[in-house]
Write a protein that holds these residues in place. Structure first.
Motif, PDB file in Angstrom:
ATOM      1  N   ASP A  73       8.030 145.136 -77.688  1.00 50.99           N
ATOM      2  CA  ASP A  73       8.355 146.443 -77.535  1.00 50.99           C
ATOM      3  C   ASP A  73       7.415 147.403 -76.590  1.00 50.99           C
ATOM      4  O   ASP A  73       6.494 147.425 -76.887  1.00 50.99           O
ATOM      5  N   HIS A  88      13.655 146.021 -76.601  1.00 47.25           N
ATOM      6  CA  HIS A  88      13.593 145.763 -77.819  1.00 47.25           C
ATOM      7  C   HIS A  88      14.413 146.915 -78.565  1.00 47.25           C
ATOM      8  O   HIS A  88      15.361 146.407 -79.483  1.00 47.25           O
ATOM      9  N   GLU A 120       7.562 142.547 -83.596  1.00 43.82           N
ATOM     10  CA  GLU A 120       8.960 142.658 -82.867  1.00 43.82           C
ATOM     11  C   GLU A 120       9.911 141.533 -83.580  1.00 43.82           C
ATOM     12  O   GLU A 120      10.900 141.605 -83.894  1.00 43.82           O
ATOM     13  N   GLU A 123      11.063 142.154 -86.946  1.00 41.92           N
ATOM     14  CA  GLU A 123      12.007 143.196 -87.084  1.00 41.92           C
ATOM     15  C   GLU A 123      13.227 142.601 -86.939  1.00 41.92           C
ATOM     16  O   GLU A 123      14.354 142.860 -87.642  1.00 41.92           O
TER      17      GLU A 123
END
Length: 337
Positions: A73, A88, A120, A123
């Motif tokens: 990100d 992202h 990331e 996530e």
């Protein structure tokens, strides 16, 4: 540096300055013209389009999502140096659309990535699990040339993983790197002055050697993230802890080896994976599509700048230094950042 390098540096710095001015102007306009402009800007920034790959039944669709590049990100705002690589926030928006769109019956996730950030990657993984649990939509993964480390992490929860025989995958583990140029600086008489509030505030400093206490603190952090990686593969692939640890030592492997150790299910290119998910879930007449984004002003200017600079390696290196934040952090990543 020679004249060419100086010119490249000056031009790069100038364009960076222009980028900052434009971004500041947008921020001012967004904050100064009231809620109406705020809503308009938000709508523009979140715009997402669809590109049909295969015509078919619009009520029964297969979404193709692409992760191409380092999973990282880099922030919401894009500069004039922005590229068309992995985004992202845009990818997370695609996953949310897949979750909310009842016409999407299955997902093909294509991965061509050496991995990326621990946060990331987690996530993406969590969102895929959420979609599977709440909607029961199947995920099939098509691995490209590289799907290593974090690239494998996000693939692990898939219902099936397909590779090419020459796909580079594996690299299961965590890495954290920094550069120590203290000795080089000392050789040239450069002295670094550091004032800090605690003994660990400058941990992983580039100007001194790391202490054993500091190394132990960081190792504990990496070990925690490594255990999470192992757990993800255990659950996603139905493997025992011993089976995972036998191959989770950072080694890379090709697609054939990945199938042999149960890290992948079968061989196939993207088009083969699309046909397989359609066959397995009775979606023979499904429309196949992928998401795209409208090109904003920043993207258009970025293309112009990249066209102006060309592919000169020296300019690319200068651009990288000017635009990337290189603070050490934990990565599920194969190769250098």
């Amino acid at each position: 540096m020679n004249t060419k390098r100086w010119i490249a540096l000056v031009v790069a710095a100038a364009v960076l300055g222009i980028s900052l001015v434009i971004n500041s102007a947008f921020a001012f306009l967004q904050s100064g013209f009231g809620e109406g402009v705020d809503d308009l800007m938000a709508t523009t920034q979140s715009s997402i389009s669809e590109v049909v790959i295969e015509e078919g039944d619009f009520d029964n669709r297969v979404a193709v999502l692409n992760v191409d590049g380092v999973i990282q990100d880099t922030g919401e705002a894009s500069s004039l140096f922005g590229t068309t690589g992995y985004n992202h926030s845009f990818f997370m928006e695609q996953l949310e659309n897949v979750k909310e769109d009842d016409s999407v019956k299955a997902v093909v996730l294509t991965v061509n990535s050496p991995g990326g950030g621990v946060v990331e990657s987690a996530e993406i993984y969590d969102k895929i699990i959420e979609i599977q649990e709440e909607t029961e939509k199947p995920f099939y993964v098509s691995m490209g040339a590289t799907a290593a480390s974090g690239g494998y992490y996000i693939a692990a929860p898939a219902d099936k993983i397909f590779v090419n025989e020459e796909t580079l995958t594996g690299s299961i583990g965590v890495i954290m790197q920094s550069v120590n140029y203290g000795e080089l600086a000392e050789r040239y008489g450069v002295d670094f002055v550091t004032i800090k509030s605690g003994p660990y505030k400058d941990i992983m400093s580039a100007t001194r050697d790391m202490t054993e206490d500091e190394r132990a603190l960081l190792q504990e952090m990496l070990d925690d993230s490594y255990e999470s990686f192992v757990d993800v593969i255990e659950e996603g692939r139905g493997m025992t802890e011993d089976e995972v640890r036998a191959v989770a030592d950072g080694r890379v492997m090709n697609g054939r080896q990945a199938v042999e150790v149960n890290l992948a299910d079968d061989f196939g290119f993207e088009e083969d994976v699309i046909e397989q998910v359609k066959t397995d879930f009775d979606l023979g007449n499904a429309e196949v599509f992928q998401y795209g984004a409208s090109e904003g002003l920043g993207s258009l200017l970025s293309m112009k700048v990249n066209s102006f600079f060309g592919n000169d390696i020296e300019t690319q290196m200068i651009t990288k230094m000017l635009t990337e934040y290189s603070s050490p952090r934990m990565m599920y990543l194969y190769g250098d950042k």
